[in-house]
Design a protein around this motif. Structure first.
Motif, PDB file in Angstrom:
ATOM      1  N   GLU A   7       0.821  -1.200   0.000  1.00 42.32           N
ATOM      2  CA  GLU A   7       0.000   0.000   0.000  1.00 42.32           C
ATOM      3  C   GLU A   7       0.864   1.263   0.000  1.00 42.32           C
ATOM      4  O   GLU A   7       0.554   2.238  -0.705  1.00 42.32           O
ATOM      5  CB  GLU A   7      -0.932  -0.008   1.214  1.00 42.32           C
ATOM      6  CG  GLU A   7      -1.819   1.220   1.358  1.00 42.32           C
ATOM      7  CD  GLU A   7      -2.763   1.432   0.184  1.00 42.32           C
ATOM      8  OE1 GLU A   7      -3.289   2.552   0.053  1.00 42.32           O
ATOM      9  OE2 GLU A   7      -2.986   0.492  -0.605  1.00 42.32           O
ATOM     10  N   ARG A  16       2.171   1.775  -3.489  1.00 39.23           N
ATOM     11  CA  ARG A  16       1.097   2.242  -4.378  1.00 39.23           C
ATOM     12  C   ARG A  16       0.818   3.730  -4.141  1.00 39.23           C
ATOM     13  O   ARG A  16       0.678   4.513  -5.095  1.00 39.23           O
ATOM     14  CB  ARG A  16      -0.167   1.423  -4.129  1.00 39.23           C
ATOM     15  CG  ARG A  16      -1.300   1.728  -5.107  1.00 39.23           C
ATOM     16  CD  ARG A  16      -2.632   1.255  -4.582  1.00 39.23           C
ATOM     17  NE  ARG A  16      -3.038   1.979  -3.364  1.00 39.23           N
ATOM     18  CZ  ARG A  16      -3.522   3.215  -3.370  1.00 39.23           C
ATOM     19  NH1 ARG A  16      -3.652   3.884  -4.518  1.00 39.23           N
ATOM     20  NH2 ARG A  16      -3.860   3.797  -2.229  1.00 39.23           N
ATOM     21  N   GLU A  44       3.679   5.915  -5.549  1.00 40.02           N
ATOM     22  CA  GLU A  44       3.660   5.981  -7.011  1.00 40.02           C
ATOM     23  C   GLU A  44       2.530   6.886  -7.500  1.00 40.02           C
ATOM     24  O   GLU A  44       2.706   7.659  -8.452  1.00 40.02           O
ATOM     25  CB  GLU A  44       3.528   4.573  -7.585  1.00 40.02           C
ATOM     26  CG  GLU A  44       4.793   3.737  -7.409  1.00 40.02           C
ATOM     27  CD  GLU A  44       4.594   2.279  -7.774  1.00 40.02           C
ATOM     28  OE1 GLU A  44       3.423   1.858  -7.952  1.00 40.02           O
ATOM     29  OE2 GLU A  44       5.607   1.551  -7.896  1.00 40.02           O
TER      30      GLU A  44
END
Length: 394
Positions: free
Chosen positions: A160, A163, A166
């Motif tokens: 997580e 993610r 990014e």
């Protein structure tokens, strides 16, 4: 603020900050009874001390004058610094991080000193000049997600976090997280040059320095940014851009939980009961800045570990001031320097009252450590900007 006279050293800094917020000028009595604060009497301030359980003494004007006269004597290593304004504080941290994940936010909360949380979006959008003091903690400015890959790449929190990073990089117009972090490091460098006070702990210290040295050099392996690192990237580092360190070697194996040989953690063999570092004693009348930063009620401070525990002394630049060290082991724990119109201070380790903090460990309850010498060093840095005239930041 000495060992015998104060039962709440940490909250005492909060009282000093509270007085500054109310426009009260404070005299910081360096090396006098552990670095005590002389504050004009005020009933509301007295009540606040009682509410926060902070020890204090009420003295008359004649006694105050006598203390000032004694401190002014060339025969004693003491001095007086006036604190004038409450510095505006920012902590660089993901919004999802809890206060107890970071020693600085933990102690600021305990001492009741207000702060704002900023992160990459605020930094890229040039909001740092709003603040006098910026803190970086357990952070990775190289874009390698803390080098947790080997141990935690399948953990939900790691997936997580990757993610989220990014997505944020893409939102801010960067192709990679490593490119975003490099741009953030540059903004922080500009902030410091322009007159900001930078304070960093744990992995933020060496990962920030590595990011500065690796400007426009890809040092990330494919599991971090999707493509291979540049060939021969070690020899492309520019140490002239670093604040504190030079000639360091990067750890090139991505499965190793370490950034470089700046940190001493992996090679040290020191038992916990022997792990202490000593604070240097500076001339209070001539070396006022380091004297402020080392105010304490003890000279020997209990050590504590982190992803970055302490710094190899042979990799520290010659113009850097070492404030605290474990001399026998060749370790510097607490260092300081100037950059442009600003200053920076690095403090190794993660949590002064959690010797070997690990992922998932319970938070430190500072109610159990109200006189912590290790945490006092953090709070010295909080008040440090109040003693200097503010330069115009650019």
């Amino acid at each position: 603020m000495d060992e015998e006279g104060q039962k709440e050293h940490l909250k005492a800094y909060g009282i000093a900050y509270y007085a500054l917020e109310r426009g009260v000028e404070i005299e910081w009595l360096l090396n006098y009874r552990g670095g005590s604060f002389l504050i004009p009497f005020d009933e509301k301030l007295k009540l606040e001390c009682r509410i926060r359980n902070v020890s204090y003494e009420v003295i008359d004007d004649a006694t105050a004058s006598s203390i000032r006269e004694a401190i002014s004597s060339p025969a004693v290593n003491q001095s007086i610094v006036k604190l004038e304004t409450a510095p505006k504080i920012a902590v660089y941290s993901p919004k999802s991080k809890q206060p107890w994940d970071d020693a600085v936010t933990l102690v600021l909360t305990y001492a009741e000193i207000p702060y704002d949380v900023v992160y990459d979006r605020e930094v890229i959008n040039d909001l740092l000049p709003k603040y006098d003091w910026l803190h970086l903690h357990h952070e990775d400015f190289t874009g390698q997600y803390g080098r947790f890959y080997a141990a935690f790449r399948t953990a939900p929190w790691y997936i997580e976090q990757k993610r989220e990073q990014e997505a944020l990089a893409a939102e801010l117009g960067f192709a990679k997280v490593s490119e975003l972090k490099s741009a953030v490091a540059e903004k922080i460098r500009e902030y410091t040059i322009g007159g900001g006070f930078l304070f960093a702990m744990c992995s933020a210290t060496d990962s920030y320095e590595i990011s500065l040295a690796a400007l426009n050099v890809d040092i990330c392996e494919p599991m971090f940014d999707g493509d291979a690192a540049e060939p021969n990237y070690q020899n492309k580092l520019n140490f002239d851009r670093c604040n504190a360190f030079e000639n360091f070697q990067l750890v090139q194996n991505p499965n190793v939980y370490e950034f470089s040989n700046i940190d001493v953690t992996n090679g040290r063999k020191i038992a916990e009961e022997r792990d202490y570092f000593s604070l240097f004693e500076f001339s209070a009348k001539w070396d006022i800045v380091p004297t402020m930063l080392t105010q304490n009620h003890v000279q020997m401070v209990k050590g504590f570990m982190g992803q970055t525990t302490a710094f190899r002394k042979d990799l520290i630049k010659s113009d850097v001031l070492i404030l605290g060290e474990f001399k026998a082991a060749g370790e510097a724990r607490y260092i300081h320097g100037e950059l442009g119109m600003g200053t920076w201070t690095y403090y190794g380790g993660h949590d002064p009252e959690d010797y070997q903090h690990r992922v998932g460990d319970p938070k430190t309850e500072l109610e159990l450590y109200p006189t912590s010498p290790g945490y006092r060093l953090i709070l010295n840095n909080i008040l440090f900007p109040a003693a200097k005239k503010k330069n115009q930041k650019t």
